[in-house]
Design a protein around this motif. Sequence first.
Motif, mmCIF file in Angstrom:
data_model
loop_
_atom_site.group_PDB
_atom_site.id
_atom_site.type_symbol
_atom_site.label_atom_id
_atom_site.label_comp_id
_atom_site.label_asym_id
_atom_site.label_seq_id
_atom_site.Cartn_x
_atom_site.Cartn_y
_atom_site.Cartn_z
ATOM 1 N N MET A 99 79.422 64.040 39.008
ATOM 2 C CA MET A 99 80.336 65.066 38.533
ATOM 3 C C MET A 99 80.781 65.928 39.726
ATOM 4 O O MET A 99 80.014 66.168 40.641
ATOM 5 N N VAL A 100 82.033 66.376 39.627
ATOM 6 C CA VAL A 100 82.633 67.162 40.702
ATOM 7 C C VAL A 100 83.183 68.460 40.112
ATOM 8 O O VAL A 100 83.792 68.461 39.047
ATOM 9 N N GLU A 101 82.969 69.558 40.834
ATOM 10 C CA GLU A 101 83.521 70.847 40.439
ATOM 11 C C GLU A 101 84.619 71.210 41.430
ATOM 12 O O GLU A 101 84.391 71.195 42.644
ATOM 13 N N THR A 102 85.806 71.501 40.910
ATOM 14 C CA THR A 102 86.941 71.891 41.738
ATOM 15 C C THR A 102 87.321 73.314 41.363
ATOM 16 O O THR A 102 87.514 73.614 40.186
ATOM 17 N N ILE A 103 87.416 74.172 42.358
ATOM 18 C CA ILE A 103 87.792 75.572 42.120
ATOM 19 C C ILE A 103 89.134 75.818 42.786
ATOM 20 O O ILE A 103 89.284 75.636 43.993
ATOM 21 N N LEU A 104 90.117 76.194 41.968
ATOM 22 C CA LEU A 104 91.453 76.500 42.471
ATOM 23 C C LEU A 104 91.672 78.003 42.427
ATOM 24 O O LEU A 104 91.385 78.647 41.409
ATOM 25 N N LYS A 105 92.172 78.568 43.504
ATOM 26 C CA LYS A 105 92.598 79.968 43.529
ATOM 27 C C LYS A 105 94.048 79.982 43.077
ATOM 28 O O LYS A 105 94.903 79.316 43.683
ATOM 29 N N VAL A 106 94.331 80.714 42.004
ATOM 30 C CA VAL A 106 95.670 80.692 41.406
ATOM 31 C C VAL A 106 96.237 82.107 41.348
ATOM 32 O O VAL A 106 95.610 83.013 40.794
ATOM 33 N N GLN A 107 97.419 82.285 41.924
ATOM 34 C CA GLN A 107 98.121 83.563 41.858
ATOM 35 C C GLN A 107 99.110 83.551 40.707
ATOM 36 O O GLN A 107 99.716 82.514 40.424
ATOM 37 N N GLY A 108 99.267 84.716 40.073
ATOM 38 C CA GLY A 108 100.286 84.858 39.045
ATOM 39 C C GLY A 108 99.742 84.980 37.633
ATOM 40 O O GLY A 108 100.484 85.322 36.726
ATOM 41 N N MET A 109 98.440 84.689 37.428
ATOM 42 C CA MET A 109 97.870 84.837 36.085
ATOM 43 C C MET A 109 97.669 86.321 35.790
ATOM 44 O O MET A 109 97.096 87.041 36.599
ATOM 45 N N MET A 110 98.146 86.749 34.634
ATOM 46 C CA MET A 110 98.060 88.161 34.272
ATOM 47 C C MET A 110 97.278 88.424 32.980
ATOM 48 O O MET A 110 96.906 89.556 32.722
ATOM 49 N N SER B 65 90.306 82.147 34.856
ATOM 50 C CA SER B 65 90.070 83.582 34.753
ATOM 51 C C SER B 65 91.168 84.316 35.510
ATOM 52 O O SER B 65 91.296 84.149 36.728
ATOM 53 N N HIS B 66 91.957 85.109 34.790
ATOM 54 C CA HIS B 66 93.010 85.862 35.460
ATOM 55 C C HIS B 66 92.428 87.006 36.285
ATOM 56 O O HIS B 66 93.003 87.396 37.290
ATOM 57 N N THR B 67 91.280 87.538 35.891
ATOM 58 C CA THR B 67 90.676 88.635 36.651
ATOM 59 C C THR B 67 90.126 88.152 37.992
ATOM 60 O O THR B 67 90.196 88.877 38.984
ATOM 61 N N ARG B 68 89.598 86.945 38.030
ATOM 62 C CA ARG B 68 89.097 86.379 39.289
ATOM 63 C C ARG B 68 90.189 85.602 40.023
ATOM 64 O O ARG B 68 90.034 85.276 41.199
ATOM 65 N N GLY B 69 91.259 85.264 39.314
ATOM 66 C CA GLY B 69 92.348 84.508 39.919
ATOM 67 C C GLY B 69 91.944 83.099 40.292
ATOM 68 O O GLY B 69 92.342 82.584 41.330
ATOM 69 N N GLU B 70 91.144 82.490 39.400
ATOM 70 C CA GLU B 70 90.699 81.131 39.704
ATOM 71 C C GLU B 70 90.589 80.262 38.460
ATOM 72 O O GLU B 70 90.439 80.758 37.352
ATOM 73 N N THR B 71 90.647 78.963 38.707
ATOM 74 C CA THR B 71 90.468 77.948 37.681
ATOM 75 C C THR B 71 89.358 77.021 38.143
ATOM 76 O O THR B 71 89.394 76.532 39.268
ATOM 77 N N VAL B 72 88.362 76.828 37.274
ATOM 78 C CA VAL B 72 87.231 75.958 37.595
ATOM 79 C C VAL B 72 87.353 74.705 36.737
ATOM 80 O O VAL B 72 87.468 74.786 35.518
ATOM 81 N N ILE B 73 87.327 73.553 37.412
ATOM 82 C CA ILE B 73 87.511 72.266 36.740
ATOM 83 C C ILE B 73 86.290 71.397 37.009
ATOM 84 O O ILE B 73 85.857 71.276 38.155
ATOM 85 N N VAL B 74 85.757 70.789 35.955
ATOM 86 C CA VAL B 74 84.663 69.833 36.095
ATOM 87 C C VAL B 74 85.206 68.468 35.689
ATOM 88 O O VAL B 74 85.820 68.328 34.637
#
Length: 85
Positions: A1-12, A36-45
């Motif tokens: 299994m792989v965890e991918t963390i994306l930093k995403v701008q624009g989520m409000m 999470s818009h507060t952390r500005g990230e998306t975690v994908i497994v």
Amino acid sequence: MVETILKVQGMMCGMCESHINEVVRKTAQVSKVSSSHTRGETVIVSEQALDIETLKQAIAATGYTVTGAETRPYEKKGFFSFWKK
């Protein structure tokens, strides 16, 4: 299994999180996705490593910007995870 963390701008808000999650599910085969818009990230497994460029393009098409990506082995977290040897 792989965890991918994306930093995403624009989520409000929570709807922005839902939009990102939906795009990720449609773009790649994932086991789990959480934004999470507060952390500005998306975690994908996922079972296998994902094509980060394809995800960036799909997310950009919805008006958000991926500013960074990190991939690492996924370790399931649970109540008894501290008992690992």
